[in-house]
Design an enzyme around this catalytic site. Sequence first.
Site, PDB file in Angstrom:
ATOM      1  CD  GLU B  46      22.924   9.429 -56.495  1.00 55.53           C
ATOM      2  OE1 GLU B  46      23.593  10.473 -56.664  1.00 55.53           O
ATOM      3  OE2 GLU B  46      22.122   9.280 -55.569  1.00 55.53           O
ATOM      4  CG  ASP B  57      16.342   0.008 -56.826  1.00 57.98           C
ATOM      5  OD1 ASP B  57      16.711   0.695 -57.805  1.00 57.98           O
ATOM      6  OD2 ASP B  57      16.699   0.237 -55.661  1.00 57.98           O
ATOM      7  CE1 TYR B 171      16.576   9.943 -59.821  1.00 59.24           C
ATOM      8  CE2 TYR B 171      18.461   9.607 -58.370  1.00 59.24           C
ATOM      9  CZ  TYR B 171      17.653   9.171 -59.402  1.00 59.24           C
ATOM     10  OH  TYR B 171      17.910   7.966 -59.997  1.00 59.24           O
TER      11      TYR B 171
END
Lengths: 396, 264
Positions: B46, B57, B171
């Site tokens: 990925e 993030d 995911y």
Amino acid sequence: MFAELELRARFGDKGYGGNYSSESLVAVLQEVEDGFVKAQADPVFMNRFRELLTTFAGRATPLMFAERLSEKYGRRIYLKREDLLHGGAHKTNSVIGQLLLAQYMGKTRIIAETGAGQHGVATAMTGAKLGLPVEVYMGAIDVQRQQSNVKRMELFGATVHPVSTGGATLKDAINDAMRDWITNVGSTYHCFGTAAGPYPYPSMVKYFQSVIGVEAKEQLREQAGVLPDAVFACIGGGSNAIGTFAPFVDDPSVRLYGAEPGGLDDGSDKHAATLTRGTPGVFHGMHSLFLQNAEGQITNTHSIAAGLDYPGVGPELVALQDSGRATYEAVSDAETVDAFAELSLLEGIIPAFESAHALALALRTAPKLDSEAVLLVCISGRGDKDLDEYWHYRGI
Amino acid sequence: MNRFDKTFQAADRKMFIPFFTLGDPNREESLALIRAAVDAGADAVELGFPFSDPITDGPINQRSMARSLKAGMTYDGCVEMLRDIREIYPDLPIGLLLYYNLLFKRGRSAYAELADIGVDGVVCSDLPIDESAEHMELLAEHGLGCIQMVAPNTPIDRATRLFDTSSAFTYVISRFGTTGPSAEFEDNSVQRIEMLRSLTDKPIVVGFGVSKHSQVVDFWNAGADGVIVGSHFSLLVERNLDDVSLARKEIEGFVRGLRTPDAA
């Protein structure tokens, strides 16, 4: 007291707005929408909101005829005095609404981002009033240039987290507030500072801030018996602008002007003039205009006004520009500082650097308007916080 | 058929998928790190395009992306790197993680370009399904896998819809929060995977916060078809910027260790 509520996910022909949030926030944004719709229709909630706006925040704020300024510029200039609102800026209007909503939703912890510190202060003080713990994210550069507001937030019991990533200003503070919310979504409400971000914030914050325009319209009718010919407000994310414009949008004779931060105005990227120099993108939960490079990397911005130092803008303001309903112009740091000094000298009012942008645009535009024109300028906040920066700018 | 589908269908073992920011700490070293992980036994990769403001993030990947951009990484640079990787590994499933603005600015031709490179799946962590009609259409048109994300608070009916509209894989975000290592997972993170497993036969890949072998194995055992580890590797890079080969060896060891009989 408020404009009619209109919850909209998309604005204008190009469909600005939307809800571009991470999957972790989808459920809570739905909760916010449901809670807001329910609360807004609940007389108990709305009465409590009105009560706090009156007794805690000091509404209604005055509309003041600026005699000496009007004499000098040859046009009738009225100032909407949001600088007199508790906390020192219009931010309090939306914060009281949002924190009451947070309680209504059963949230027990409040986070906010702040640029100049005004939204942080409003959130911290309202959190103290309502007994809600508040944590504020603030760019490290802003922490430095707005120390007095940091001290105020801390006095209200809030925790201030300096953010040193990116440009260490408002954009980066919003990033970290969003990250906090993703992490603590169950307990926490994100008290967003402007009429931007994912749906339903643009419509919700506009509704809370529409009190500015609705009041001013009525006050001007009482004092002068007229509609304004031109309305001026500064634009960072755009909450005071959209709130001031709200009741005038459907009055075709009223021109709407927004002043955005032109920064150094030296041809460099040291500005934050998103509406006039930005390009379409998707960021911070919305499709809007942003200052970014050709690849979509968001640019770090500059403005002497920390509260306008932001590379994005609320989607409804973009749609108003596209349709030709509103006109936006950049105002440089230098013009801002002059307007700041002029209002202090002629009217005994120290405006926030942010608000001084609106005034500077009004003074620039005045000669182009009819000699009988009535100008309404939103003085969105007071400038005590900017005194050090002012003298520093003047080299003293 | 894209390479994820092929690999998941043929898989007689669970997949391990390392995540890397393209270009961290620079293009050359970045490619060497990716190669080390694949050569050590990673089943797929990925790869993230660096973005100025990576909102989903945590600090470690934020710094990783900042290093990549600072070293001069661009969208074109990412495309070139992907072509190199595809050339070296014709059968390797490659998933991309992008912040949507990068695709938006590249325009509709971005999808044809990614298909031409041989990318197998795309996920945007800031593009929920409700706003992704055009994105999904373009992915389908170009035969690119559509990777939806399921969050810890995604309601069941919505999760089902996300599984149904995923291709390549879905995911699943392991826990509340941004990317970054978690010392330990709450029991309910693993139980949630078991519950989601019961909803679908389609491939589930778990990511966010995984940094230890035991955590990878726990999620495998709970029914995940694959597990992604990312920030842990970014941190190894960051700690070894003076000599990135040390990070490379550790990453190699991590991947290889998962394939010893004790671990797997």
